[in-house]
Design an enzyme around this catalytic site. Structure first.
Site, PDB file in Angstrom:
ATOM      1  N   CYS A   1     -34.031  59.010  26.309  1.00  0.00           N
ATOM      2  CA  CYS A   1     -33.967  60.560  26.620  1.00  0.00           C
ATOM      3  C   CYS A   1     -35.387  61.166  27.092  1.00  0.00           C
ATOM      4  CB  CYS A   1     -33.708  61.540  25.632  1.00  0.00           C
ATOM      5  SG  CYS A   1     -32.049  61.145  24.739  1.00  0.00           S
TER       6      CYS A   1
ATOM      7  N   HIS B   1     -36.491  68.466  23.820  1.00  0.00           N
ATOM      8  CA  HIS B   1     -35.330  67.608  24.096  1.00  0.00           C
ATOM      9  C   HIS B   1     -34.032  68.270  23.161  1.00  0.00           C
ATOM     10  CE1 HIS B   1     -32.332  64.649  24.663  1.00  0.00           C
ATOM     11  NE2 HIS B   1     -32.684  63.980  23.448  1.00  0.00           N
TER      12      HIS B   1
ATOM     13  N   ASN C   1     -26.324  67.189  23.895  1.00  0.00           N
ATOM     14  CA  ASN C   1     -27.393  66.191  24.149  1.00  0.00           C
ATOM     15  C   ASN C   1     -27.234  65.675  25.628  1.00  0.00           C
ATOM     16  OD1 ASN C   1     -29.168  64.466  24.432  1.00  0.00           O
ATOM     17  ND2 ASN C   1     -29.135  63.599  22.291  1.00  0.00           N
TER      18      ASN C   1
HETATM   19  O1  UT7 Z   1     -31.074  61.844  22.242  1.00  0.00           O
HETATM   20  C1  UT7 Z   1     -31.298  60.846  21.447  1.00  0.00           C
HETATM   21  C2  UT7 Z   1     -31.753  61.078  20.101  1.00  0.00           C
HETATM   22  N1  UT7 Z   1     -30.952  61.199  19.186  1.00  0.00           N
HETATM   23  C3  UT7 Z   1     -30.919  62.266  18.233  1.00  0.00           C
HETATM   24  O2  UT7 Z   1     -32.006  63.060  18.391  1.00  0.00           O
HETATM   25  C4  UT7 Z   1     -29.794  61.872  16.860  1.00  0.00           C
HETATM   26  C5  UT7 Z   1     -30.753  62.271  15.731  1.00  0.00           C
HETATM   27  N2  UT7 Z   1     -29.824  62.407  14.540  1.00  0.00           N
HETATM   28  C6  UT7 Z   1     -28.935  63.412  14.596  1.00  0.00           C
HETATM   29  O3  UT7 Z   1     -29.110  64.453  15.253  1.00  0.00           O
HETATM   30  C7  UT7 Z   1     -28.194  63.588  13.095  1.00  0.00           C
HETATM   31  O4  UT7 Z   1     -28.685  62.355  12.252  1.00  0.00           O
HETATM   32  C8  UT7 Z   1     -26.663  63.641  13.386  1.00  0.00           C
HETATM   33  C9  UT7 Z   1     -26.167  64.871  13.862  1.00  0.00           C
HETATM   34  C10 UT7 Z   1     -26.487  62.285  14.097  1.00  0.00           C
HETATM   35  C11 UT7 Z   1     -25.983  63.193  11.872  1.00  0.00           C
HETATM   36  O5  UT7 Z   1     -26.577  64.049  11.081  1.00  0.00           O
HETATM   37  P1  UT7 Z   1     -27.008  63.884   9.694  1.00  0.00           P
HETATM   38  O6  UT7 Z   1     -27.453  65.092   8.883  1.00  0.00           O
HETATM   39  O7  UT7 Z   1     -28.025  62.915   9.709  1.00  0.00           O
HETATM   40  O8  UT7 Z   1     -25.613  62.970   9.092  1.00  0.00           O
HETATM   41  P2  UT7 Z   1     -25.712  61.458   8.647  1.00  0.00           P
HETATM   42  O9  UT7 Z   1     -25.711  60.780   9.391  1.00  0.00           O
HETATM   43  O10 UT7 Z   1     -26.362  61.353   7.165  1.00  0.00           O
HETATM   44  O11 UT7 Z   1     -24.250  61.695   7.878  1.00  0.00           O
HETATM   45  C12 UT7 Z   1     -23.574  62.547   6.914  1.00  0.00           C
HETATM   46  C13 UT7 Z   1     -22.135  62.322   6.635  1.00  0.00           C
HETATM   47  C14 UT7 Z   1     -21.803  60.971   6.456  1.00  0.00           C
HETATM   48  O12 UT7 Z   1     -20.796  60.784   5.602  1.00  0.00           O
HETATM   49  P3  UT7 Z   1     -20.831  60.336   4.096  1.00  0.00           P
HETATM   50  O13 UT7 Z   1     -21.339  58.917   4.119  1.00  0.00           O
HETATM   51  O14 UT7 Z   1     -22.049  61.375   3.614  1.00  0.00           O
HETATM   52  O15 UT7 Z   1     -19.683  60.432   3.316  1.00  0.00           O
HETATM   53  C15 UT7 Z   1     -21.042  60.685   7.919  1.00  0.00           C
HETATM   54  O16 UT7 Z   1     -20.237  59.724   7.824  1.00  0.00           O
HETATM   55  O17 UT7 Z   1     -21.283  63.056   7.737  1.00  0.00           O
HETATM   56  C16 UT7 Z   1     -20.385  62.231   8.514  1.00  0.00           C
HETATM   57  N3  UT7 Z   1     -20.429  62.189   9.887  1.00  0.00           N
HETATM   58  C17 UT7 Z   1     -19.456  63.176  10.119  1.00  0.00           C
HETATM   59  N4  UT7 Z   1     -18.630  63.984   9.679  1.00  0.00           N
HETATM   60  C18 UT7 Z   1     -17.835  64.748  10.363  1.00  0.00           C
HETATM   61  C19 UT7 Z   1     -20.937  61.761  10.737  1.00  0.00           C
HETATM   62  N5  UT7 Z   1     -20.542  62.290  11.814  1.00  0.00           N
HETATM   63  C20 UT7 Z   1     -19.561  63.242  11.531  1.00  0.00           C
HETATM   64  C21 UT7 Z   1     -18.847  64.141  12.450  1.00  0.00           C
HETATM   65  N6  UT7 Z   1     -17.880  64.742  11.560  1.00  0.00           N
HETATM   66  N7  UT7 Z   1     -18.811  64.017  13.711  1.00  0.00           N
END
Ligand code: UT7
Length: 341
Positions: A118, A260, A290
């Site tokens: 990105c 970004h 994004n």
């Molecule tokens: O441009 C490229 C750069 N990329 C980024 O900037 C991405 C940076 N990261 C993020 O924006 C965040 O880490 C995310 C939005 C991708 C995820 O948010 P998070 O607060 O870090 O969540 P997590 O990955 O720790 O997941 C928490 C929970 C998990 O479930 P368990 O293991 O706690 O039961 C995931 O499986 O949320 C679950 N989960 C979802 N639930 C509902 C992951 N994706 C989803 C979803 N809907 N779409």
């Protein structure tokens, strides 16, 4: 020193282009196990635009580029170079920039793609600025364009709710007439030891296409989202503070922070660490998601169109992404076309 020397370089035009189709969080609820509430709370995203079948990255890049050229009051033959930052090119080769050059009939221009996650947008702006400051070029069209919807696994809720398609462009020129902004400095970094955090592993040298790569879903974006989140929160605040200092500025002297547009929580937490009020940032990720290398172009264009960026204000544009790469560019707003009336 991140300050540019040589000839001054100006932003003389901007343009954007978004595909028509809008995909809402409610639409995604019907596709994967997710909810509007989860997506809004964790990211701030509500809708994103998705390219139609056959609508290519080069089509979006061309449309945004044409609008930017019009806004700069330039003709395609005035361009010396076209740089397209993209992570979702139509094909690995030829590049998107060459197709844009051909479509524009920019007969005097060179063309190259830049792929750096990105952050490609900021890298392309810095290279264009260096080229103009050194006297190599006079007018450069810089585009960020993505059709990431083609590279997403639409069954993977970890990634499919995040990304959107779109393109944004800027014209950089040595001629200050009608300039929107002047480019002051840039700082670029990479931590390649973290290259595993965001990748598209299938179909090339490391994993040539095979039944296995298809079965393992390697032909789609893979992201360790939570680790990316932590990496950015650790790396970005100190880096941004240092870039400001090296440019002779305090973070408090930056009037607008154009981040970004990946996640509202990342923007808020980086600003908090810099002790900068969230009223100093412009956000449109709620509408577009994004859009990777296009996102800061979309944000700058809309912030300017909404009259938020006033002459003499300092604007810091920053991005981060696959690599892990990150970087920034600092601008000083000018009078723009209004100054000529
Ligand atoms: O441009 C490229 C750069 N990329 C980024 O900037 C991405 C940076 N990261 C993020 O924006 C965040 O880490 C995310 C939005 C991708 C995820 O948010 P998070 O607060 O870090 O969540 P997590 O990955 O720790 O997941 C928490 C929970 C998990 O479930 P368990 O293991 O706690 O039961 C995931 O499986 O949320 C679950 N989960 C979802 N639930 C509902 C992951 N994706 C989803 C979803 N809907 N779409």
């Amino acid at each position: 020193m991140p300050l540019f020397s040589g000839k001054p370089v100006f932003v003389t035009g901007t343009g954007i282009h978004l595909p028509k189709r809008v995909l809402t969080n409610q639409d995604l609820e019907k596709m994967v196990d997710t909810t509007d509430e989860w997506i809004v709370e964790r990211t701030g995203i509500r809708t994103r635009h998705i390219a139609a079948p056959g609508e290519l990255t080069s089509d979006l890049a061309y449309a945004a580029g044409l609008e930017a050229l019009g806004s700069a009051g330039l003709k395609p033959e005035n361009l010396d170079m076209i740089l397209v930052a993209t992570n979702s090119p139509d094909t690995l080769f030829p590049g998107v920039a060459a197709k844009v050059q051909g479509k524009l009939e920019a007969t005097r221009a060179g063309a190259a793609d830049l792929q750096s996650g990105c952050t490609g947008c900021v890298y392309a702006l810095a290279i264009a600025t260096a080229g103009i400051a050194s006297g190599l070029w006079e007018n450069v069209l810089v585009v960020g364009a993505e059709v990431l919807s083609s590279l997403i696994n639409w069954q993977d809720r970890n990634t499919c709710v995040l990304f959107g398609d779109g393109a944004g462009a800027m014209v950089l020129s040595s001629n200050p007439a009608g300039a929107l902004a002047r480019i002051l400095s840039s700082d670029l970094r990479s931590d390649g030891t973290r290259h595993d955090l965001i990748s598209f592993p299938g179909g090339l040298v490391e994993n040539p296409t095979s039944p296995n790569t298809l079965e393992e879903n390697l032909h789609s974006v893979q992201m360790k989202g939570n680790e990316v989140f932590k990496f950015v929160n650790q790396a970005l605040p100190g880096f941004l503070r240092e870039s400001c200092e090296k440019s002779g500025l305090e973070p408090a002297q930056i009037d607008w922070w154009i981040f970004h547009q990946a996640n509202l929580r990342i923007i808020d937490s980086v600003l908090k660490r810099l002790q900068v009020d969230s009223s100093k940032t412009f956000v449109n990720l709620d509408k577009y998601g994004n859009t990777s290398a296009a996102s800061v172009f979309l944000a700058f264009h809309e912030a300017y169109a909404e009259g938020k960026l006033a002459p003499s204000q300092k604007v810091l544009i920053t991005s981060f992404g696959a690599g892990m790469t990150y970087g920034d560019i600092i601008l000083e707003m000018q009078g723009g076309r209004h100054a000529e009336k």
